[in-house]
Design a protein around this motif. Structure first.
Motif, PDB file in Angstrom:
ATOM      1  N   ARG A 187      -0.283   5.734  15.533  1.00 25.70           N
ATOM      2  CA  ARG A 187      -1.713   6.015  15.429  1.00 25.70           C
ATOM      3  C   ARG A 187      -2.475   4.741  15.044  1.00 25.70           C
ATOM      4  O   ARG A 187      -3.575   4.482  15.545  1.00 25.70           O
ATOM      5  N   ALA A 188      -1.887   3.940  14.149  1.00 20.34           N
ATOM      6  CA  ALA A 188      -2.533   2.687  13.768  1.00 20.34           C
ATOM      7  C   ALA A 188      -2.656   1.757  14.968  1.00 20.34           C
ATOM      8  O   ALA A 188      -3.696   1.103  15.158  1.00 20.34           O
ATOM      9  N   THR A 189      -1.622   1.708  15.780  1.00 24.09           N
ATOM     10  CA  THR A 189      -1.683   0.869  16.979  1.00 24.09           C
ATOM     11  C   THR A 189      -2.788   1.334  17.915  1.00 24.09           C
ATOM     12  O   THR A 189      -3.490   0.516  18.529  1.00 24.09           O
ATOM     13  N   SER A 190      -2.972   2.632  18.020  1.00 19.27           N
ATOM     14  CA  SER A 190      -4.052   3.143  18.875  1.00 19.27           C
ATOM     15  C   SER A 190      -5.420   2.754  18.319  1.00 19.27           C
ATOM     16  O   SER A 190      -6.398   2.698  19.057  1.00 19.27           O
ATOM     17  N   HIS A 191      -5.479   2.480  17.004  1.00 19.48           N
ATOM     18  CA  HIS A 191      -6.706   1.987  16.379  1.00 19.48           C
ATOM     19  C   HIS A 191      -6.726   0.457  16.333  1.00 19.48           C
ATOM     20  O   HIS A 191      -7.599  -0.129  15.683  1.00 19.48           O
ATOM     21  N   ARG A 192      -5.763  -0.161  16.997  1.00 19.35           N
ATOM     22  CA  ARG A 192      -5.689  -1.619  17.176  1.00 19.35           C
ATOM     23  C   ARG A 192      -5.497  -2.365  15.850  1.00 19.35           C
ATOM     24  O   ARG A 192      -6.164  -3.349  15.573  1.00 19.35           O
ATOM     25  N   VAL A 193      -4.535  -1.893  15.057  1.00 20.25           N
ATOM     26  CA  VAL A 193      -4.162  -2.582  13.830  1.00 20.25           C
ATOM     27  C   VAL A 193      -2.660  -2.391  13.630  1.00 20.25           C
ATOM     28  O   VAL A 193      -2.096  -1.355  13.993  1.00 20.25           O
ATOM     29  N   ALA A 194      -1.985  -3.426  13.077  1.00 21.95           N
ATOM     30  CA  ALA A 194      -0.536  -3.373  12.889  1.00 21.95           C
ATOM     31  C   ALA A 194      -0.182  -3.721  11.455  1.00 21.95           C
ATOM     32  O   ALA A 194      -0.853  -4.525  10.803  1.00 21.95           O
ATOM     33  N   TYR A 195       0.891  -3.116  10.968  1.00 24.84           N
ATOM     34  CA  TYR A 195       1.420  -3.379   9.636  1.00 24.84           C
ATOM     35  C   TYR A 195       2.937  -3.220   9.703  1.00 24.84           C
ATOM     36  O   TYR A 195       3.492  -2.835  10.740  1.00 24.84           O
ATOM     37  N   VAL A 196       3.625  -3.476   8.586  1.00 22.29           N
ATOM     38  CA  VAL A 196       5.076  -3.273   8.544  1.00 22.29           C
ATOM     39  C   VAL A 196       5.369  -2.041   7.682  1.00 22.29           C
ATOM     40  O   VAL A 196       4.992  -2.010   6.508  1.00 22.29           O
ATOM     41  N   GLU A 224      -7.889   9.849   9.983  1.00 24.66           N
ATOM     42  CA  GLU A 224      -7.700  10.732  11.139  1.00 24.66           C
ATOM     43  C   GLU A 224      -6.420  11.552  10.973  1.00 24.66           C
ATOM     44  O   GLU A 224      -6.405  12.765  11.235  1.00 24.66           O
ATOM     45  N   GLU A 225      -5.353  10.885  10.539  1.00 23.98           N
ATOM     46  CA  GLU A 225      -4.096  11.594  10.315  1.00 23.98           C
ATOM     47  C   GLU A 225      -4.239  12.608   9.177  1.00 23.98           C
ATOM     48  O   GLU A 225      -3.709  13.723   9.247  1.00 23.98           O
ATOM     49  N   MET A 226      -4.963  12.222   8.141  1.00 26.80           N
ATOM     50  CA  MET A 226      -5.166  13.119   6.999  1.00 26.80           C
ATOM     51  C   MET A 226      -5.939  14.366   7.421  1.00 26.80           C
ATOM     52  O   MET A 226      -5.586  15.490   7.031  1.00 26.80           O
ATOM     53  N   GLU A 227      -6.972  14.188   8.205  1.00 29.02           N
ATOM     54  CA  GLU A 227      -7.764  15.326   8.654  1.00 29.02           C
ATOM     55  C   GLU A 227      -6.932  16.265   9.517  1.00 29.02           C
ATOM     56  O   GLU A 227      -7.019  17.491   9.393  1.00 29.02           O
ATOM     57  N   LEU A 228      -6.095  15.682  10.376  1.00 23.79           N
ATOM     58  CA  LEU A 228      -5.236  16.494  11.231  1.00 23.79           C
ATOM     59  C   LEU A 228      -4.238  17.282  10.391  1.00 23.79           C
ATOM     60  O   LEU A 228      -4.047  18.492  10.584  1.00 23.79           O
ATOM     61  N   LEU A 234       0.836  -1.197   0.000  1.00 23.84           N
ATOM     62  CA  LEU A 234       0.000   0.000   0.000  1.00 23.84           C
ATOM     63  C   LEU A 234       0.871   1.247   0.000  1.00 23.84           C
ATOM     64  O   LEU A 234       1.868   1.323   0.718  1.00 23.84           O
ATOM     65  N   THR A 235       0.493   2.213  -0.819  1.00 22.41           N
ATOM     66  CA  THR A 235       1.172   3.504  -0.881  1.00 22.41           C
ATOM     67  C   THR A 235       0.256   4.576  -0.314  1.00 22.41           C
ATOM     68  O   THR A 235      -0.884   4.741  -0.754  1.00 22.41           O
ATOM     69  N   LEU A 236       0.744   5.291   0.680  1.00 17.39           N
ATOM     70  CA  LEU A 236      -0.018   6.348   1.333  1.00 17.39           C
ATOM     71  C   LEU A 236      -0.055   7.606   0.476  1.00 17.39           C
ATOM     72  O   LEU A 236       0.783   7.788  -0.411  1.00 17.39           O
ATOM     73  N   PRO A 237      -0.996   8.493   0.731  1.00 12.57           N
ATOM     74  CA  PRO A 237      -1.008   9.780   0.023  1.00 12.57           C
ATOM     75  C   PRO A 237       0.290  10.545   0.264  1.00 12.57           C
ATOM     76  O   PRO A 237       1.006  10.312   1.247  1.00 12.57           O
ATOM     77  N   GLU A 238       0.599  11.464  -0.633  1.00 10.13           N
ATOM     78  CA  GLU A 238       1.809  12.265  -0.501  1.00 10.13           C
ATOM     79  C   GLU A 238       1.830  12.995   0.840  1.00 10.13           C
ATOM     80  O   GLU A 238       0.809  13.482   1.321  1.00 10.13           O
ATOM     81  N   GLY A 239       3.005  13.058   1.414  1.00 13.29           N
ATOM     82  CA  GLY A 239       3.170  13.750   2.684  1.00 13.29           C
ATOM     83  C   GLY A 239       3.058  12.859   3.893  1.00 13.29           C
ATOM     84  O   GLY A 239       3.357  13.292   5.007  1.00 13.29           O
ATOM     85  N   PHE A 240       2.656  11.587   3.706  1.00  7.37           N
ATOM     86  CA  PHE A 240       2.510  10.671   4.826  1.00  7.37           C
ATOM     87  C   PHE A 240       3.772   9.839   5.010  1.00  7.37           C
ATOM     88  O   PHE A 240       4.517   9.586   4.056  1.00  7.37           O
ATOM     89  N   ASP A 241       3.990   9.383   6.229  1.00 15.11           N
ATOM     90  CA  ASP A 241       5.126   8.536   6.572  1.00 15.11           C
ATOM     91  C   ASP A 241       4.593   7.333   7.339  1.00 15.11           C
ATOM     92  O   ASP A 241       3.972   7.491   8.404  1.00 15.11           O
ATOM     93  N   SER A 242       4.819   6.127   6.803  1.00 17.56           N
ATOM     94  CA  SER A 242       4.238   4.934   7.427  1.00 17.56           C
ATOM     95  C   SER A 242       4.854   4.637   8.784  1.00 17.56           C
ATOM     96  O   SER A 242       4.202   4.055   9.655  1.00 17.56           O
TER      97      SER A 242
END
Length: 434
Positions: free
Chosen positions: A359-368, A408-412, A345-353
């Motif tokens: 933030r993903a962990t706070s939403h109870r999901v994990a990725y690499v 949520e990150e995008m809105e912020l 998956l590629t995030l929108p420009e300006g994002f850093d995985s």
């Protein structure tokens, strides 16, 4: 009498001055580093690449192993040869024939999983400072192995059809112009880990032709080749040339990873070196595991079992793609794998995985995070999502939680003018670069 004060060790690691130079580049696997979080029951883990083996006939396997111990315990629980047991090498030739490979058992060396096979190959060929070419992105375990032998990893660009032959040529020429030795090209052509991309048959031929012209060995790592979801197995690169390709295989994805049985198929001269390397590494690969898997192959319909795995992974893959379609915000794109375990998956420009991970962990999901799959620091907008282990329902729920975290990150960021929403996308291959 003056008693000298006890020396107080102030360094964090008192052995730092005696470690070998090759340890300086070693670092923990990004996947292993996530285990503490990903194993929490409330977390939906889309991080690990652990195969789902719950459909294996565990009762049959258990009885077969018990019978083996009763009948041949003193043999199967003792040392063996460094090349591996002949019977399983013969059976591996049958397994590889499904991808068009014609091979002799004499050209095989059994390893402790294909990971150790890659280690043996790298140890055999690579001196410090040598260049190893690797598709971008590439398997994190391979990058760690190359680093441990002090190789310089140079990435080769991919697109939706896999490695770009002209990028391979350019990277090889540039490295040699800089006075570097290019030892081999490392590729996972079938459902690349982490991108899920399948190297097209035409590209395989083009890549092989370029490798022969440039006199560069191809190391073909193929743990997922029999796990195509949408088509039958593709012809291995090794099936097209027996001298230019060193092939790595494994039972970890088509049977069970806990037995740690893989193999290296190589030209005869290389096999002799690998046997010597294996003797110095482990004396011999695990004999018990070899006999256990050999018995499974001899007594069970393993081809039908692989078909069952393909159906199971198809359901999981479809659940992930459906979830991404339903939950990803505008600007996110992803690959559509035809097999294997992973979506890139590629995030929108300006994002850093990496930054998004908390933030993903706070939403109870994990990725690499994607940076784990590059040796040069790229991949910050990418993440690897695995669909192999969770249930389809959990996978779909994981994509919902991930979508919430990204939104949520995008809105912020939009609120503070740090990112601008983009139009939605669906498929974007890894970054194309040479």
């Amino acid at each position: 009498m003056n008693i000298p004060e006890k020396r107080v060790e102030t360094r964090i690691d008192p052995y730092v001055d005696v470690y070998a130079d090759r340890t300086k580049g070693l670092k923990a696997s990004a996947v292993r580093a996530l285990f503490a979080v990903a194993n929490r029951p409330e977390i939906v883990s889309l991080a690990g690449g652990m195969p789902n083996i719950t459909d294996l006939p565990l009762d049959v396997i258990g009885n077969a192993i018990g019978d083996l111990i009763k009948a041949r315990g003193p043999q199967i629980m003792n040392y063996g040869g460094a090349q591996g047991e002949e019977r399983i090498r013969e059976q591996i030739c049958e397994v590889m024939s499904l991808e068009g490979i014609e091979a002799s058992p004499d050209d095989l060396v059994i390893s402790c999983g294909s990971q150790q096979g890659l280690d043996l190959v790298t140890r055999t060929f690579v001196d410090p400072g040598d260049v190893v070419l690797a598709e971008a992105p590439s398997y994190v375990g391979a990058l760690g192995t190359f680093t441990s032998y002090q190789a310089q990893v140079v990435h080769v660009a991919m697109d939706e059809d896999g490695i770009i032959p002209e990028a391979f040529r350019a990277a090889t020429v540039a490295a040699r112009a800089a006075g570097k030795q290019v030892k081999f090209l490392y590729t996972i052509p079938n459902f690349n880990n982490p991108s899920g991309i399948l190297l097209s048959v035409e590209r395989r031929r083009e890549l092989l032709a370029a490798a022969k012209e440039l006199d560069v060995i191809i190391v073909e790592d193929n743990p997922y080749g029999l796990l195509g979801i949408d088509q039958p197995p593709q012809p291995a690169i090794r099936s097209m040339d027996a001298d230019q390709v060193i092939y790595l295989g494994s039972f970890s994805k088509t049977f069970a990873p806990g037995f740690r049985v893989g193999w290296v198929l190589a030209p005869p001269a290389v096999v002799k070196k690998l046997i010597l390397a294996q003797e110095s590494a482990t004396l011999c690969p695990p004999v018990f595991s070899q006999f256990a898997i050999s018995e499974y192959l001899a007594t069970w319909d393993w081809k039908s079992q692989i078909e069952d795995f393909r159906s199971m992974y198809r359901e999981r893959r479809d659940s992930m793609l459906r979830g991404l379609d339903d939950h990803m915000p505008p600007g996110a794109t992803w690959t559509h794998p035809k097999g294997g375990f992973f979506v890139w998956l590629t995030l929108p420009e300006g994002f850093d995985s990496d930054q998004l991970s908390a933030r993903a962990t706070s939403h109870r999901v994990a990725y690499v995070p994607g940076t784990a799959f590059y040796a040069d620091g790229l991949g910050s907008r990418n993440m690897r999502l695995s669909y192999c282990f969770p249930t389809p329902e959990r996978i779909y729920e994981g994509t919902r939680r991930l979508g919430e975290a990204i939104t949520e990150e995008m809105e912020l960021r939009t609120t503070f003018g740090l990112v601008t929403p983009h139009s939605p996308g669906r498929v974007q291959p890894p970054e194309v670069r040479s």
